[in-house]
Design a protein around this motif. Structure first.
Motif: not given
Length: 231
Positions: A166-167, A170, A211, A214-215
């Motif tokens: 996911r990173a 992004e 990112w 936020r995680h």
């Protein structure tokens, strides 16, 4: 004159349509831990023209091949019932061996990140490297043969989970200006027409940092990936 026609063809256009977006996704950021050093081409984050140059160079190189032919052993029963059932369906249909190399027992139900559909049963080696393949012709390597015509495609089996990085996605979205995994956001349906400028490294490092902020519950392995993105 065949060589002249090949040199005049957009290297991305030589891939089957369904593989073109994934090739872009693979090469717009560096390929895992491998740093591709090509004169005049960025190693980490690449423009559309960089990618075409990289393709011209990499298609002359072989894909990663395991140094051992040890068949290994069948996987232990999966704790996840849906994955166990998926494995059993693939084994019943194709047998227990890897559907790419055919040399080792399959351990992973590989899937297409765009459709969510299962492509086939792969050994751990092939599952790790198959999406880094940049060969268009099935005759060039086993990975291209597998990707061009996934064995389980006709079964229409949906994968029960997603393993996207996911990173990095992004960061890719920031580079391209759209989400490459979401065809609804594409600027056009023809990936060979996509163009984007060389990205700014400092901006992308900030995107990756945001990112991860936020995680906070991300695993340590993914935190290591964050450091790789920002190097």
């Amino acid at each position: 004159m065949d060589w002249l026609v090949r040199e005049m063809t957009d290297p991305l256009a030589t891939f089957p349509k369904h593989r073109q977006p994934m090739v872009i996704r693979t090469l717009v950021c560096r390929r895992g831990v491998e740093r591709i050093e090509i004169p005049g081409v960025a190693s980490d984050y690449r423009s559309s023209e960089d990618i075409r140059t990289v393709l011209l160079v990499l298609r002359e190189r072989p894909c990663f091949g395991s140094p051992t032919n040890d068949v290994g052993s069948r996987p232990s029963p999966f704790k996840n019932a849906s994955r166990q059932r998926l494995y059993e369906v693939l084994v019943d249909e194709f047998g227990p061996m890897c559907q790419s190399c055919g040399q080792r027992y399959g351990h992973v139900a590989d899937h297409d990140h765009f459709t969510g559909l299962v492509r086939g049963l792969l050994c751990r080696v092939c599952n790790t490297w198959v999406d880094t393949c940049v060969h268009a012709d099935s005759a060039d390597c086993d990975y291209a043969f597998y990707l061009n015509a996934p064995p389980a495609e006709s079964l229409k089996l949906r994968y029960p989970a997603s393993h996207r990085q996911r990173a990095l996605d992004e960061v890719r979205r920031s580079i391209l200006g759209f989400e490459v995994l979401d065809p609804r956001s594409w600027p056009s349906t023809d990936p060979t027409g996509w163009r984007w400028p060389a990205p700014d490294r400092a901006q992308l490092a900030e995107v990756a940092s945001n990112w991860w902020s936020r995680h906070p519950d991300a695993t340590s392995r993914r935190r290591d990936q964050r450091e790789a993105v920002m190097q």
